[in-house]
Design an enzyme around this catalytic site. Structure first.
Site, short mmCIF file in Angstrom:
data_model
loop_
_atom_site.label_atom_id
_atom_site.label_comp_id
_atom_site.label_asym_id
_atom_site.label_seq_id
_atom_site.Cartn_x
_atom_site.Cartn_y
_atom_site.Cartn_z
CG LEU A 40 -1.78 -1.24 1.42
CD1 LEU A 40 -2.73 -1.05 2.59
CD2 LEU A 40 -2.56 -1.59 0.14
CB ALA A 41 2.91 2.77 -2.06
NE ARG A 74 -0.68 10.13 10.14
CZ ARG A 74 -1.05 8.88 10.41
NH1 ARG A 74 -1.17 8.50 11.67
NH2 ARG A 74 -1.28 8.02 9.43
CG ASN A 112 -2.77 -3.94 12.28
OD1 ASN A 112 -2.11 -4.83 11.76
ND2 ASN A 112 -3.52 -3.09 11.60
C1 UD1 Z 1 -2.39 1.51 9.81
C2 UD1 Z 1 -3.42 0.58 10.43
C3 UD1 Z 1 -3.15 0.44 11.91
C4 UD1 Z 1 -1.74 -0.09 12.12
C5 UD1 Z 1 -0.73 0.80 11.43
C6 UD1 Z 1 0.64 0.16 11.45
C7 UD1 Z 1 -5.50 0.82 9.17
C8 UD1 Z 1 -6.86 1.36 9.19
N1 UD1 Z 1 -4.76 1.09 10.23
O1 UD1 Z 1 -2.57 2.80 10.39
O2 UD1 Z 1 -4.07 -0.46 12.50
O3 UD1 Z 1 -1.44 -0.19 13.50
O4 UD1 Z 1 -1.09 1.00 10.03
O5 UD1 Z 1 1.62 1.03 11.01
O6 UD1 Z 1 -5.11 0.16 8.25
N2 UD1 Z 1 -2.64 3.95 2.12
C9 UD1 Z 1 -3.11 3.83 0.84
N3 UD1 Z 1 -4.34 4.33 0.55
C10 UD1 Z 1 -5.12 4.92 1.48
C11 UD1 Z 1 -4.62 5.04 2.79
C12 UD1 Z 1 -3.39 4.54 3.09
O7 UD1 Z 1 -2.45 3.30 -0.03
O8 UD1 Z 1 -6.23 5.34 1.13
C13 UD1 Z 1 -1.29 3.43 2.43
C14 UD1 Z 1 -0.35 4.49 2.92
O9 UD1 Z 1 0.40 5.04 1.84
C15 UD1 Z 1 0.55 3.72 3.89
C16 UD1 Z 1 -0.31 2.56 4.35
O10 UD1 Z 1 -1.40 2.50 3.46
O11 UD1 Z 1 1.71 3.22 3.26
C17 UD1 Z 1 -0.82 2.75 5.76
O12 UD1 Z 1 -1.53 3.95 5.87
P1 UD1 Z 1 -1.35 4.90 7.13
O13 UD1 Z 1 -2.17 6.10 6.90
O14 UD1 Z 1 0.06 5.07 7.45
O15 UD1 Z 1 -2.06 4.01 8.27
P2 UD1 Z 1 -1.83 4.12 9.83
O16 UD1 Z 1 -2.61 5.27 10.34
O17 UD1 Z 1 -0.40 4.08 10.12
MG MG Z 2 1.29 4.25 8.92
#
Ligand code: UD1
Ligand code: MG
Length: 486
Positions: A15-16, A22, A194
């Protein structure tokens, strides 16, 4: 749900697509660098390590930049037009796992410290849950537990703030994951988090991925909610704890980035120390991913080794040096405060202190480049010395040449760069200006302070300065002439 698992076949989804709000940055979060490489590079490396059938990247925010940094021809890119959450991101990749009879390993792109080995263990764990051996009429047979839908990788964090908390039953089965922003005080007290890595049996995931809802504090579609949906269908999601919680660090802010980088830096330094390099005051030493050290290399404080750099056996690098994309031979001494970029230094040479070597310079063995000497796009022959205060640019310098203090190759006429050739055993007097293009022949000599504009033949002396006059007792004469006030 009548599918039969067929073993360890795995696809990876990274997922990127997120903005990384932030980070407060124009640059997409996963492109921010850890030890000189974008975060996404390390995640990709670990993903490749498990040798999956396919790697699928979900990209969105500034997707072209992200794809360029990933630079993988064999990978698949899926576009998530709007970033509506991690669940929405996985759903965007559905066509790649809907009909896939294997596992999908999902991993957040912001986990640069995750190790390939850990991912591999997770897949094996999933496989072990699904497939178990038993006796049937005396023969060993393989059974399959069709209830197993997935595994969540978890970790215990001393400070779990910001992570999703894992709520389990007494048998390592995950009931649900609750995000920080949705958690009750009791849930916030849970330290098992998680990690953002999950393995699902693909067809099961496909059945529920479109049923996610965004009725939560962030109005996002959470991938973590598929666990509840799977449980409703009578499936089980298990948990596997990553023993080293630092691997699980999710980088959401630049301070997380700094911490992750420090951890990785110390990991590399300990690796090199255990492989035969001496590293003094490692807290201050920086060694990037593509650096290679031979044994008995000795590195002093405040050294940065960057890019693709190789350091040969027995070489010493004194404090405050930066070496980037360069190859340093054996038993070389790089003395304090030296900067070397895109260059090659051969065995037993000495460079520094306070030298700058750059742009494809080659310094042959036993040459000495000394205090405040800059060498650019030049070759310096064996045993040649340029010990003090010189600029050598676009020059081809032979073997056993002596370059006196203050020598300058005047390589630029305001329009173009020109070449200087200095042949073997030439002696360049101190403060010589060599106005290029120019050639100084073998064993030729230039007088100190000369501005040399014409080629110097082999063995000749070239002097360019007015002859020195001697006026005896001038000091006394001058006093009289001036009639000094007593
Ligand atoms: C997420 C998890 C959380 C976990 C944490 C670990 C969810 C809802 N929460 O939170 O439980 O403890 O990671 O680090 O999954 N991304 C997309 N598309 C989107 C949103 C995000 O591709 O629409 C990608 C981001 O680029 C990132 C990853 O998903 O690489 C995680 O997203 P991020 O916003 O960092 O999630 P956390 O709030 O860290
Ligand atoms: Mg994250």
């Amino acid at each position: 749900m009548g599918h039969i698992h067929s073993g360890e076949k795995t696809k990876v989804i990274i997922l990127a697509a997120g903005k990384g709000t932030r980070f407060k940055s124009e640059k997409p979060k996963v492109l921010h660098e850890v030890l000189g490489k974008p975060m996404i590079f390390y995640v990709s490396l670990s993903a490749r390590w498990i040798n999956p059938e396919q790697i699928i990247y979900v990209v969105g925010h500034k997707k072209d930049q992200v794809k360029e940094a990933i630079n993988c021809d064999r990978c698949v890119y899926v576009e998530q037009d709007q970033q509506l959450g991690t669940g929405h991101a996985v759903a965007a990749a559905k066509e790649y796992f809907r009909d896939y009879d294997g596992y999908v390993l999902i991993i957040n792109g912001d986990m640069p410290l995750i190790k390939g080995e850990t991912l591999k263990n997770a897949v094996s764990f999933m496989d072990a849950l699904v497939r178990y051996e038993g006796a049937n009429l005396g023969d060993m047979v393989l059974y399959k537990n069709e209830n197993i839908a997935g595994v969540v990788l978890t970790a215990y964090m001393q400070d779990p703030t910001g992570y999703g908390r894992v709520i389990k039953d007494g048998q390592h089965r995950v009931l649900r994951i609750v995000e920080e922003k949705d958690a009750s005080p009791q849930e916030k007290a849970i330290k098992e988090i998680n990690t953002g890595i999950y393995i699902f049996y693909a067809p099961y995931l496909a059945e529920v991925i479109d049923q996610l809802e965004n009725d939560n504090a962030q109005s996002e579609y959470y991938i973590t909610d598929v666990i509840r949906l799977l449980r409703k269908k009578g499936k089980e999601v298990h948990s596997l704890i990553i023993p080293d919680p630092t691997e699980a660090i999710g980088v959401n802010t630049r301070w997380d980035l700094a911490r992750a980088e420090n951890i990785m830096r110390m990991q590399y330094l300990s690796f090199w120390a255990l492989n035969g390099a001496t590293i003094h005051n490692p807290e201050t030493v920086w060694i990037e991913f593509d650096v290679d050290l031979s044994k008995d290399v000795e590195i002093f404080p405040n050294v940065m080794l960057r890019g693709t750099t190789q350091i040969g056996e027995g070489t010493i690098i004194e404090p405050n040096c930066i070496i980037k994309n360069s190859k340093i031979g054996k038993n070389v001494k790089i003395l304090a405060n030296t900067i070397i970029e895109d260059s090659v230094i051969h065995d037993n040479a000495v460079v520094g202190p306070f030298s700058r070597v750059r742009n494809n310079t080659v310094i042959e063995s036993q040459a000495v480049i000394g205090n405040f000497v800059e060498v650019k796009n030049s070759s310096i022959g064996k045993r040649t010395t340029a010990k003090h205060l010189s600029y050598i640019g676009d020059a081809e310098v032979g073997n056993d040449v002596n370059i006196g203090a203050g020598t300058i190759t005047c390589n630029y006429d305001g329009f173009k760069k020109h070449k200087t050739v200095i042949k073997d055993r030439a002696f360049i007097g101190s403060d010589t200006m060599l106005v290029a293009p120019i050639t100084v022949g073998e064993e030729a000599i230039t007088g100190s302070g000369s501005v040399i504009t014409k080629d110097v033949p082999d063995k000749a002396l070239a002097v360019e300065r007015s002859a020195q006059k001697i006026i005896p007792d001038y000091a006394e004469k001058r006093k009289k002439e001036k009639g000094a006030d007593e």
